[in-house]
Write a protein that holds these residues in place. Structure first.
Motif, short mmCIF file in Angstrom:
data_model
loop_
_atom_site.label_atom_id
_atom_site.label_comp_id
_atom_site.label_asym_id
_atom_site.label_seq_id
_atom_site.Cartn_x
_atom_site.Cartn_y
_atom_site.Cartn_z
N GLU A 133 0.85 -1.16 -0.08
CA GLU A 133 -0.11 -0.11 -0.02
C GLU A 133 1.07 1.27 0.00
O GLU A 133 1.81 1.51 0.83
CB GLU A 133 -0.95 -0.05 1.12
CG GLU A 133 -1.62 1.31 1.44
CD GLU A 133 -2.56 1.78 0.43
OE1 GLU A 133 -2.14 2.89 0.06
OE2 GLU A 133 -3.48 1.05 0.13
N ASP A 134 0.68 2.01 -0.94
CA ASP A 134 1.48 3.20 -1.08
C ASP A 134 1.20 4.43 -0.04
O ASP A 134 2.03 5.27 0.23
CB ASP A 134 1.64 3.87 -2.53
CG ASP A 134 0.34 4.46 -2.89
OD1 ASP A 134 -0.85 3.78 -2.64
OD2 ASP A 134 0.25 5.52 -3.38
N ASP A 135 0.14 4.55 0.25
CA ASP A 135 -0.42 5.71 0.98
C ASP A 135 -0.01 5.51 2.60
O ASP A 135 -0.56 4.43 3.14
CB ASP A 135 -1.92 5.90 0.92
CG ASP A 135 -2.29 7.07 1.99
OD1 ASP A 135 -1.80 8.22 1.42
OD2 ASP A 135 -3.09 6.95 2.68
N ALA A 180 5.70 -0.19 0.44
CA ALA A 180 5.20 1.02 0.02
C ALA A 180 4.98 1.17 -1.45
O ALA A 180 4.36 1.95 -2.08
CB ALA A 180 5.77 2.22 0.47
N THR A 181 5.49 0.21 -2.43
CA THR A 181 5.59 0.05 -3.72
C THR A 181 5.25 -1.31 -4.28
O THR A 181 5.55 -2.40 -3.57
CB THR A 181 6.77 0.67 -4.28
OG1 THR A 181 8.10 -0.21 -4.12
CG2 THR A 181 7.15 2.01 -3.98
N ASP A 192 -2.84 -3.25 -2.68
CA ASP A 192 -3.54 -1.96 -3.25
C ASP A 192 -3.46 -2.06 -4.86
O ASP A 192 -2.55 -2.15 -5.49
CB ASP A 192 -2.94 -0.73 -2.76
CG ASP A 192 -3.71 0.39 -3.02
OD1 ASP A 192 -4.95 0.29 -3.05
OD2 ASP A 192 -3.22 1.59 -3.40
N LEU A 212 -0.93 1.59 -7.11
CA LEU A 212 0.32 1.78 -6.79
C LEU A 212 1.05 2.87 -7.64
O LEU A 212 1.03 2.73 -8.87
CB LEU A 212 0.91 0.47 -6.40
CG LEU A 212 0.16 -0.34 -5.47
CD1 LEU A 212 0.96 -1.62 -5.49
CD2 LEU A 212 0.49 -0.02 -4.02
N PRO A 213 1.95 3.24 -7.30
CA PRO A 213 2.86 4.04 -8.10
C PRO A 213 3.94 3.21 -8.83
O PRO A 213 4.33 2.21 -8.11
CB PRO A 213 3.79 5.00 -6.93
CG PRO A 213 3.77 4.18 -5.80
CD PRO A 213 2.59 3.73 -5.83
#
Length: 224
Positions: free
Chosen positions: A7-9, A31-32, A51, A54-55
């Motif tokens: 999850e990136d947030d 995070a990515t 998620d 994601l970026p």
């Protein structure tokens, strides 16, 4: 239960980790998509929360890479995209369950526990056999009379459900609920497309097709 959260947030990640830790569920955060993929092969994780948005590499693309690498850990996809076509794309892409944001904490925990229970049962029953069809649950491979059937993740789940109910009529509603995890009919031909593909692979090179369409009622896997 050990969870990998991709999850990136940071705020969303912190909230999810707090929910899980309050239930004594261990969780690690990536995070990515790239970082998550690097951790997905770790056998310590029982379920992966992915998620979608994601970026860099998106969650749906990361999931495709995960499955193509042969990693079959159960994946719960999280997304703010709640339309039926998004849920179908995620589930057809290899996700085991799909949860839209925002969600109730208790529902997240319940879905994770259900995925973990399902995986535990599969580990105890690693092979399903029906006639000359053999399905290896843990390896996620299928054969007919020794011939490998190259099934997509959704075709595998479809055949598995049909084998678990072999000889019985399985309705469209049952397939939507148990294979696609949908409690409503999205009015698409997603079931028909996957059944046609599965039937073609079961028929290829064999004189007898064991997947029967029962007009007006559903489908039935017969003895080959």
């Amino acid at each position: 239960m050990q969870i990998l959260l991709i999850e990136d947030d940071p705020q969303t990640a912190d909230a999810i980790m707090a929910i899980l830790r309050a239930e004594a569920i261990a969780v690690e955060w990536a995070a990515t998509g790239e970082l998550g993929l690097g951790r997905c092969g770790d056998n310590a994780f029982d379920v992966i929360i992915m998620d979608w948005m994601l970026p860099g590499i998106s969650g749906i693309d990361a999931l495709a890479r995960l499955r193509s690498a042969g990693i079959e850990k159960p994946v719960l996809m999280l997304s703010a995209l709640g339309r039926a076509e998004h849920r179908i794309e995620g589930l057809d892409g290899g996700a085991d369950d799909y949860l839209t944001k925002p969600f109730e904490p208790a529902e997240l925990v319940a879905r994770l526990r259900a995925l973990h229970r399902r995986t535990t049962v599969q580990a105890r029953q690693p092979v399903l056999i029906h006639g000359d069809i053999e399905l290896h649950v843990r390896a996620r491979t299928a054969h007919r009379a020794g011939k490998h059937l190259g099934l997509s993740p959704k075709e595998f789940e479809l055949l598995k459900y049909l084998m678990e109910n072999a000889g019985e009529i399985v309705t469209r509603e049952m397939l939507l609920r148990n294979v696609w995890k949908l409690n409503f009919d999205p009015q698409t031909n997603v079931i028909d497309v996957n059944l046609v593909r599965l039937r073609r692979k079961l028929e290829d090179g064999f004189a007898y097709c064991c997947l029967e369409t029962v007009r007006g009622r559903g489908y039935r896997l017969m003895a080959p």
